[in-house]
Enzyme design. Structure first.
Site, PDB file in Angstrom:
ATOM      1  N   ARG A   1       0.688  -1.246   0.169  1.00  0.00           N
ATOM      2  CA  ARG A   1      -0.101   0.079  -0.026  1.00  0.00           C
ATOM      3  C   ARG A   1       0.769   1.353   0.012  1.00  0.00           C
ATOM      4  O   ARG A   1       0.450   2.237  -0.051  1.00  0.00           O
ATOM      5  CB  ARG A   1      -0.934   0.001   1.092  1.00  0.00           C
ATOM      6  CG  ARG A   1      -2.153  -1.015   1.209  1.00  0.00           C
ATOM      7  CD  ARG A   1      -2.757  -1.125   2.357  1.00  0.00           C
ATOM      8  NE  ARG A   1      -3.978  -0.400   2.530  1.00  0.00           N
ATOM      9  CZ  ARG A   1      -5.317  -0.614   2.543  1.00  0.00           C
ATOM     10  NH1 ARG A   1      -5.588  -1.703   2.376  1.00  0.00           N
ATOM     11  NH2 ARG A   1      -6.177   0.491   2.733  1.00  0.00           N
TER      12      ARG A   1
ATOM     13  N   TYR B   1       0.826   4.222  -2.504  1.00  0.00           N
ATOM     14  CA  TYR B   1      -0.231   5.031  -2.299  1.00  0.00           C
ATOM     15  C   TYR B   1      -0.055   6.136  -1.002  1.00  0.00           C
ATOM     16  O   TYR B   1       0.027   7.263  -0.897  1.00  0.00           O
ATOM     17  CB  TYR B   1      -1.781   4.582  -2.322  1.00  0.00           C
ATOM     18  CG  TYR B   1      -2.680   5.558  -2.009  1.00  0.00           C
ATOM     19  CD1 TYR B   1      -3.215   6.178  -3.071  1.00  0.00           C
ATOM     20  CD2 TYR B   1      -3.506   5.405  -0.979  1.00  0.00           C
ATOM     21  CE1 TYR B   1      -4.413   7.021  -3.006  1.00  0.00           C
ATOM     22  CE2 TYR B   1      -4.618   6.354  -0.648  1.00  0.00           C
ATOM     23  CZ  TYR B   1      -5.109   7.004  -1.924  1.00  0.00           C
ATOM     24  OH  TYR B   1      -6.052   7.975  -1.714  1.00  0.00           O
ATOM     25  N   ASP B   2       0.136   5.290   0.175  1.00  0.00           N
ATOM     26  CA  ASP B   2       0.041   6.045   1.317  1.00  0.00           C
ATOM     27  C   ASP B   2       1.508   7.192   1.621  1.00  0.00           C
ATOM     28  O   ASP B   2       1.454   8.176   1.925  1.00  0.00           O
ATOM     29  CB  ASP B   2       0.497   4.986   2.669  1.00  0.00           C
ATOM     30  CG  ASP B   2      -0.589   3.967   2.539  1.00  0.00           C
ATOM     31  OD1 ASP B   2      -1.523   3.971   1.736  1.00  0.00           O
ATOM     32  OD2 ASP B   2      -0.357   2.957   3.267  1.00  0.00           O
TER      33      ASP B   2
ATOM     34  N   ASN C   1     -12.855   6.930   4.556  1.00  0.00           N
ATOM     35  CA  ASN C   1     -13.616   6.260   3.463  1.00  0.00           C
ATOM     36  C   ASN C   1     -14.894   7.083   3.035  1.00  0.00           C
ATOM     37  O   ASN C   1     -15.770   7.311   3.679  1.00  0.00           O
ATOM     38  CB  ASN C   1     -13.875   5.023   3.868  1.00  0.00           C
ATOM     39  CG  ASN C   1     -12.707   3.997   4.232  1.00  0.00           C
ATOM     40  OD1 ASN C   1     -11.993   4.514   5.007  1.00  0.00           O
ATOM     41  ND2 ASN C   1     -12.389   3.116   3.588  1.00  0.00           N
TER      42      ASN C   1
ATOM     43  N   ARG D   1     -13.852  -1.440  -3.862  1.00  0.00           N
ATOM     44  CA  ARG D   1     -13.941  -0.780  -2.505  1.00  0.00           C
ATOM     45  C   ARG D   1     -14.905  -1.779  -1.804  1.00  0.00           C
ATOM     46  O   ARG D   1     -15.744  -2.380  -2.360  1.00  0.00           O
ATOM     47  CB  ARG D   1     -14.191   0.478  -2.419  1.00  0.00           C
ATOM     48  CG  ARG D   1     -13.262   1.498  -3.398  1.00  0.00           C
ATOM     49  CD  ARG D   1     -12.138   1.453  -3.152  1.00  0.00           C
ATOM     50  NE  ARG D   1     -11.373   1.722  -1.695  1.00  0.00           N
ATOM     51  CZ  ARG D   1     -11.138   2.899  -1.360  1.00  0.00           C
ATOM     52  NH1 ARG D   1     -11.513   3.860  -2.203  1.00  0.00           N
ATOM     53  NH2 ARG D   1     -10.728   3.104  -0.141  1.00  0.00           N
ATOM     54  N   VAL D   2     -15.098  -1.696  -0.478  1.00  0.00           N
ATOM     55  CA  VAL D   2     -15.875  -2.340   0.350  1.00  0.00           C
ATOM     56  C   VAL D   2     -17.254  -2.229  -0.128  1.00  0.00           C
ATOM     57  O   VAL D   2     -18.199  -3.192  -0.308  1.00  0.00           O
ATOM     58  CB  VAL D   2     -15.816  -2.524   1.786  1.00  0.00           C
ATOM     59  CG1 VAL D   2     -15.563  -1.135   2.595  1.00  0.00           C
ATOM     60  CG2 VAL D   2     -16.237  -3.749   2.575  1.00  0.00           C
TER      61      VAL D   2
ATOM     62  N   PHE E   1     -19.561  -4.935  -1.957  1.00  0.00           N
ATOM     63  CA  PHE E   1     -20.927  -5.730  -1.111  1.00  0.00           C
ATOM     64  C   PHE E   1     -22.122  -5.165  -1.888  1.00  0.00           C
ATOM     65  O   PHE E   1     -22.985  -6.076  -1.743  1.00  0.00           O
ATOM     66  CB  PHE E   1     -20.982  -5.136   0.328  1.00  0.00           C
ATOM     67  CG  PHE E   1     -20.060  -5.585   1.340  1.00  0.00           C
ATOM     68  CD1 PHE E   1     -19.078  -6.462   0.823  1.00  0.00           C
ATOM     69  CD2 PHE E   1     -20.003  -5.311   2.569  1.00  0.00           C
ATOM     70  CE1 PHE E   1     -18.097  -6.878   1.889  1.00  0.00           C
ATOM     71  CE2 PHE E   1     -18.995  -5.787   3.433  1.00  0.00           C
ATOM     72  CZ  PHE E   1     -18.159  -6.634   3.040  1.00  0.00           C
TER      73      PHE E   1
ATOM     74  N   ARG F   1     -14.190   0.716   9.739  1.00  0.00           N
ATOM     75  CA  ARG F   1     -13.740   2.136   8.901  1.00  0.00           C
ATOM     76  C   ARG F   1     -14.908   2.795   9.286  1.00  0.00           C
ATOM     77  O   ARG F   1     -16.027   2.583   9.900  1.00  0.00           O
ATOM     78  CB  ARG F   1     -13.833   1.681   7.458  1.00  0.00           C
ATOM     79  CG  ARG F   1     -12.841   0.978   6.757  1.00  0.00           C
ATOM     80  CD  ARG F   1     -11.276   1.387   6.904  1.00  0.00           C
ATOM     81  NE  ARG F   1     -10.455   0.905   6.070  1.00  0.00           N
ATOM     82  CZ  ARG F   1      -9.858  -0.432   6.630  1.00  0.00           C
ATOM     83  NH1 ARG F   1      -9.969  -0.596   7.860  1.00  0.00           N
ATOM     84  NH2 ARG F   1      -8.919  -0.894   6.056  1.00  0.00           N
TER      85      ARG F   1
ATOM     86  N   PRO G   1      -5.607  -2.104   7.021  1.00  0.00           N
ATOM     87  CA  PRO G   1      -5.302  -1.829   8.448  1.00  0.00           C
ATOM     88  C   PRO G   1      -6.645  -2.183   9.000  1.00  0.00           C
ATOM     89  O   PRO G   1      -7.802  -2.430   8.649  1.00  0.00           O
ATOM     90  CB  PRO G   1      -5.448  -0.150   8.122  1.00  0.00           C
ATOM     91  CG  PRO G   1      -5.065  -0.045   6.724  1.00  0.00           C
ATOM     92  CD  PRO G   1      -5.524  -1.116   6.004  1.00  0.00           C
TER      93      PRO G   1
END
Ligand code: UDP
Length: 311
Positions: free
Chosen positions: A141, A144-145, A173, A185-186, A190, A210, A274
């Site tokens: 990651r 990006y971070d 988020n 993405r989550v 979903f 999150r 995370p």
């Protein structure tokens, strides 16, 4: 009326920001290389005389006179930015420098969209802006971070050294209509899984958390941040008051799509993921006088309606 440049704007947050600034009677120039999403997000704006779209390779310098520059993100989905990690960090750093140089030469105000990712896997909870982070420069990651962390450094140094008028906002988020349904993405995963009766893929045991914010709440905070002229130069977390586990999120989405036949399945946690995220919002509350208006269920209902066109 202001003349405003939004960069990387076709990303879904940028498209909402653009519409809001146009509604506020500004002239808006949107620049993107269309790496992450497509022209669908802008098609209805093309005939607006106050709107201009600029297709531009973001590694190359760009020139123009603007009152304000909103420098949004490179791809924010882990799957997308990890596909071309070198490109991610290279384009993002080069582009930040290009935009800071433009702001310096034209005396434009410039806002950097930073991210909760800079806290990576935080050891304090919730995350306050002064926290110095539990980070790692060498994992997947990091492309990006670390560029986001570097961009905050660049922005602060352009301010200290050249007096550029900067703002930095750390975005947690965010979800809502105009998200890419294939973003991984989550929330997009979903909802799309539930709408298509596919398995809902919760990674790990689903207890990671999150805090989510609806896109229009974020846009309001971003604009307040830019407009606040009695500001002190310091990054601010965006306002996300609510923290949810991924198990809770999946249950809420299934409740909102009662016709779904999807089952929950558990998959391994991606490397580097995370475990806990929640913004400390004291500073945003004190300086930007803002609380989120849209609760998760309400925002998810609107997002589900939007995603239905993709099934
Ligand atoms: N996640 C999940 N299932 C999915 C996609 C994501 O359980 O299909 C988890 C992921 O492991 C992470 C959280 O949801 O813990 C948020 O992931 P996302 O990529 O949306 O945001 P980020 O990790 O960048 O905060």
């Amino acid at each position: 009326m202001k003349k405003i440049l939004i960069t990387w704007w076709a990303w879904f947050i940028g498209s909402h920001l653009c519409r809001r600034l146009l509604n506020d009677w500004n002239e808006v120039y949107c620049l993107d290389n269309l790496f992450t999403w497509n022209k669908e997000n802008i098609i209805d704006l093309i005939n607006n005389p106050k709107f201009t779209f600029i297709l531009h390779d973001v590694t190359q310098p760009f020139w123009g006179q603007f009152d304000e520059i909103y420098n949004l993100a490179c791809p924010a989905s882990p799957i997308h930015y990890q596909k071309n990690p070198v490109e991610t960090i290279k384009t993002s750093v080069l582009w930040s420098i290009n935009m800071l140089e433009l702001a310096l030469k034209t005396k434009a105000k410039i806002l950097q969209a930073s991210t909760s990712e800079i806290y990576w896997d935080p050891k304090i909870h919730p995350q306050v802006e002064s926290y110095r982070w539990n980070v790692n420069p060498i994992w997947i990651r990091s492309c990006y971070d670390e560029w986001k962390r570097a961009s905050e450094t660049l922005f602060m140094d352009y301010h200290r050294e050249h007096k550029v008028d900067i703002r930095i906002i750390r975005i947690f988020n965010t979800y809502g209509p105009a998200m890419n349904p294939n973003d991984w993405r989550v929330i997009s995963n979903f909802i799309m899984q539930a709408l298509k009766n596919e398995d809902i893929t919760i990674y790990w045991d689903g207890t990671q958390t999150r805090s989510f914010q609806y896109v229009t709440d974020l846009v309001e905070v971003i604009i307040r941040m830019m407009n606040n002229n009695i500001w002190f130069i310091w990054p601010v977390n965006t306002w996300t008051d609510f923290e949810f586990t991924m198990n809770e999120l999946a249950e809420i989405i299934l409740k909102l799509i009662p016709e779904s036949k999807s089952k929950i399945v558990y998959k391994p946690l991606p490397w580097d993921d995370p475990k806990q995220r929640k913004a400390d919002n004291s500073l945003a509350k004190e300086k930007l006088w803002r609380e989120p208006k849209i609760k998760l269920e309400e925002g998810l209902k609107k997002t589900i309606e939007y995603f239905k066109q993709y099934i």
